[in-house]
Each structure stands twice: as structure tokens, then as C-alpha cells.
Design a protein around this motif. Structure first.
Motif, mmCIF file in Angstrom:
data_model
loop_
_atom_site.group_PDB
_atom_site.id
_atom_site.type_symbol
_atom_site.label_atom_id
_atom_site.label_comp_id
_atom_site.label_asym_id
_atom_site.label_seq_id
_atom_site.Cartn_x
_atom_site.Cartn_y
_atom_site.Cartn_z
ATOM 1 N N GLU A 142 91.955 22.404 38.974
ATOM 2 C CA GLU A 142 91.098 23.111 37.935
ATOM 3 C C GLU A 142 90.493 21.658 38.179
ATOM 4 O O GLU A 142 88.999 21.889 38.146
ATOM 5 C CB GLU A 142 92.135 22.397 36.327
ATOM 6 C CG GLU A 142 90.385 22.843 35.752
ATOM 7 C CD GLU A 142 91.189 22.677 33.729
ATOM 8 O OE1 GLU A 142 89.698 23.420 32.872
ATOM 9 O OE2 GLU A 142 91.545 22.407 33.314
ATOM 10 N N ILE A 143 90.051 20.470 38.595
ATOM 11 C CA ILE A 143 89.261 19.295 39.172
ATOM 12 C C ILE A 143 88.388 19.468 40.009
ATOM 13 O O ILE A 143 87.514 19.583 40.563
ATOM 14 C CB ILE A 143 90.175 17.499 39.177
ATOM 15 C CG1 ILE A 143 89.109 17.204 38.625
ATOM 16 C CG2 ILE A 143 91.138 17.922 40.248
ATOM 17 C CD1 ILE A 143 88.257 17.248 37.678
ATOM 18 N N ILE A 148 83.804 17.616 31.776
ATOM 19 C CA ILE A 148 85.464 16.069 30.885
ATOM 20 C C ILE A 148 86.869 16.578 31.592
ATOM 21 O O ILE A 148 87.740 17.871 31.711
ATOM 22 C CB ILE A 148 85.214 15.654 29.573
ATOM 23 C CG1 ILE A 148 83.982 15.320 29.744
ATOM 24 C CG2 ILE A 148 86.597 15.090 29.121
ATOM 25 C CD1 ILE A 148 83.788 15.584 27.438
ATOM 26 N N MET A 149 87.795 15.928 31.862
ATOM 27 C CA MET A 149 89.083 15.709 32.417
ATOM 28 C C MET A 149 89.536 14.412 31.385
ATOM 29 O O MET A 149 89.363 13.427 32.729
ATOM 30 C CB MET A 149 89.559 16.105 34.020
ATOM 31 C CG MET A 149 90.770 16.371 33.890
ATOM 32 S SD MET A 149 92.143 17.541 33.340
ATOM 33 C CE MET A 149 91.499 19.256 35.341
ATOM 34 N N SER A 172 92.857 19.798 30.411
ATOM 35 C CA SER A 172 92.883 17.936 29.497
ATOM 36 C C SER A 172 93.878 17.510 28.805
ATOM 37 O O SER A 172 93.966 18.381 27.859
ATOM 38 C CB SER A 172 91.531 17.981 29.370
ATOM 39 O OG SER A 172 91.442 16.574 29.239
ATOM 40 N N GLY A 173 94.329 16.257 29.368
ATOM 41 C CA GLY A 173 94.966 15.675 28.381
ATOM 42 C C GLY A 173 96.289 15.629 28.070
ATOM 43 O O GLY A 173 97.307 15.722 29.898
ATOM 44 N N PHE A 174 97.219 15.061 27.429
ATOM 45 C CA PHE A 174 99.317 15.103 27.177
ATOM 46 C C PHE A 174 99.852 16.066 28.372
ATOM 47 O O PHE A 174 99.034 16.954 28.029
ATOM 48 C CB PHE A 174 99.733 14.822 26.091
ATOM 49 C CG PHE A 174 99.467 13.560 25.278
ATOM 50 C CD1 PHE A 174 98.722 12.260 26.431
ATOM 51 C CD2 PHE A 174 99.592 12.885 24.326
ATOM 52 C CE1 PHE A 174 98.567 10.851 25.530
ATOM 53 C CE2 PHE A 174 99.624 12.459 23.836
ATOM 54 C CZ PHE A 174 99.123 11.119 24.210
ATOM 55 N N CYS A 175 100.909 15.797 29.282
ATOM 56 C CA CYS A 175 101.227 16.409 30.035
ATOM 57 C C CYS A 175 103.016 16.442 29.050
ATOM 58 O O CYS A 175 102.965 15.470 27.985
ATOM 59 C CB CYS A 175 102.034 16.104 31.502
ATOM 60 S SG CYS A 175 103.152 14.964 31.294
#
Length: 281
Positions: free
Chosen positions: A199-200, A257-258, A9-12
Motif C-alpha cells: 500500500e505504501i 498517512i501511514m 495503517s496502525g497496529f498489527c
């Protein structure tokens, strides 16, 4: 109610790099501009504007040797040329992965027609197309195959927008292989995209409800939402804690949560805190 945050989850890397480059330029003597959104997240854009980094929609003549930041999604070569001609100092925050796609596309163009699998109006796709001498063919979905244009193509190299899904790529390639005598896929999907999308696929199965966090302009967030909702209809796309609705969580034992690749951690944190106030842990 158990809260489960996806590991990816979050910034790449590319998004974090572009934001850091922009922040490091803030507060200097030169004016700093970004052509469009530095990344596709309204909270990030607003934060940078508060630091004095101004978003512009078109390039005007520079006053005082201003700086123009090229956003994470990149830009066509014509944008670079125009900015230089108008007196800007260019700081290129294009994601290194996207730059790699530019190099691959330019190399392949020498011997093949170029086909891009991607969103026709997305900044990244426009940037890729704008590196080439000849206009490429862009295909968004298997329902979007331009048969008349492809009838003239004998040899094609296919590259992909970095946030495309494997399923969409495979379905389009299946169609192209029946139409073009010589066609080869050069899968230029981003590794972080692949990890997130893998993952999703499991998150909706392990949770009663899934929250996808990100701006509506974010292509990678859109893909995450589409994949999750195909598996679990109780998937909701939100931008911040204000979008949460208590009715969604009735009888929900687990919430997944993703956050998309352009979503700041503090936005996810605020959502988690709100869920805890609603009985989450």
C-alpha cells in the motif's frame, strides 16, 4: 487539504496481542516486568509503565515469583532459561508469526546452514538466532555479503526477518545464488508487513506529501519510510503531532498517512486533528 489514511495503517495483530496480554497482567498481586520494550513504540511503553508494568534491561533474581513478559519481537532461548532459573513466571507475548519463524529455523538447521536476512541488532533477529544450536549468518543488505564466511557454505536455507522488503530479499538472494551451490529461500515475511509495504507504494503517488508515523526504533516503520521516500521526497517520519511543521504543507492538496505496526490509533487521531486545524479535511 485532503487527508488520506492508509487502510493498513496502525497496529498489527502481533502488537495488539502483546499489548493486551500485558494490560491483562497489570494490577495483580505479582510484580510484572518486560525485558526491553514490549513493542517498539515509546507511547505504548509509557502507557504500560503507568499501569505498573516495569521495563528492565537485564534479568535479576526474582522476588516474590514475579512475572516476566517476553516482548512481541521474541527473545533468545537463553533468556527464557535464565528467567526460569532466576524464579520468574514467564508470560510469552512473542508474535505467533515470529514463533513460526523459530520453528522453521530449527527444522531447517538440521540439514542446512541458516542465513537470516534482517537487521543484525534487531530484537527479532536476535531472538531467531538465539533459537539455533549454531550461530547463523545474518545479512542486512546486498552490500553486506560476508564472502569469506559464505565460501565454506555448501547448502543454505535463507529465512527473513518478518519486516523485510521484497526488494532487499530479492537482491540478496541474487547474490547468494551466485556464491552458494545449494541455497533456498523460505520467505518468512509477515503478511501484514507485505500488505503495508504494498500500500505504501501507491500512497506517495496519490498524494503530494506523506506522513509515516512511528518510533525511530521501529523496523517496520523504517521500511515504510524508505519505500515512500524513494517515490516521493516529501515524505516525513514523525512520532506524534508535536513533530508536524506547517511549512511542509504549503501548497499540499493531498496528504497521505501511514502508521507503523506499533503505532496506537490515538496517536494517528491526534495528528489528523492537528491537520484539520491547519485546514485539512
Amino acid at each position: 487539504m485532503k487527508i488520506n489514511i492508509a487502510k493498513s495503517s496502525g497496529f498489527c495483530f502481533g502488537v495488539r496481542r502483546a499489548i493486551d496480554i500485558s494490560k491483562n497482567l497489570a494490577g495483580g498481586k505479582r510484580a510484572v516486568y518486560v525485558l526491553g520494550d514490549i513493542v517498539h513504540n515509546s507511547f505504548v511503553v509509557s502507557e504500560l509503565e503507568k499501569k505498573g508494568i516495569r521495563k528492565i534491561s537485564r534479568i535479576k533474581r526474582s522476588a516474590g515469583n514475579a512475572i516476566l513478559v517476553i516482548r512481541a519481537h521474541g527473545a533468545p532461548k537463553a533468556v527464557f532459561d535464565n528467567a526460569k532459573a532466576r524464579g520468574y513466571r514467564i508470560v510469552d507475548a512473542t508474535c505467533p508469526k515470529v514463533k513460526d519463524i523459530y520453528k522453521i529455523a530449527r527444522r531447517l538447521e538440521k540439514n542446512s546452514s541458516i542465513i537470516i536476512i534482517g537487521d543484525n541488532n534487531h530484537d527479532e533477529v536476535k531472538g531467531i538466532a538465539g533459537q539455533l544450536k549454531k550461530k547463523p549468518i545474518t545479512i542486512e543488505s546486498p552490500r553486506d555479503i560476508p564472502l569469506k564466511k559464505l565460501a565454506r557454505v555448501k547448502k543454505a536455507a535463507v529465512i527473513t526477518q518478518s519486516t523485510q522488503t521484497t526488494d532487499n530479499i530479492n537482491m540478496i538472494m541474487e547474490r547468494l545464488e551466485k556464491i552458494i551451490p545449494r541455497v533456498k529461500l523460505y520467505n518468512t515475511r509477515c503478511r501484514t508487513t507485505a500488505v503495508k509495504q504494498q500500500e505504501i507504494k501507491s500512497l506517495p503517488e496519490k498524494n503530494d506529501l506523506v506522513l509515516i508515523i512511528g518510533s525511530r526504533t521501529s523496523a517496520n516503520t523504517k521500511r515504510l519510510y524508505q519505500i515512500s521516500r524513494n517515490i516521493n521526497k516529501k515524505t516525513y517520519w514523525i512520532e506524534c503531532a508535536r513533530d508536524l511543521k506547517a511549512a511542509w504543507f504549503k501548497n499540499a492538496g493531498k496528504v497521505g498517512i501511514m502508521a507503523g505496526a506499533s503505532t496506537p490509533d490515538y496517536i494517528t487521531g491526534e495528528i489528523v486533528e492537528t491537520l484539520k486545524q491547519m485546514g485539512g479535511e
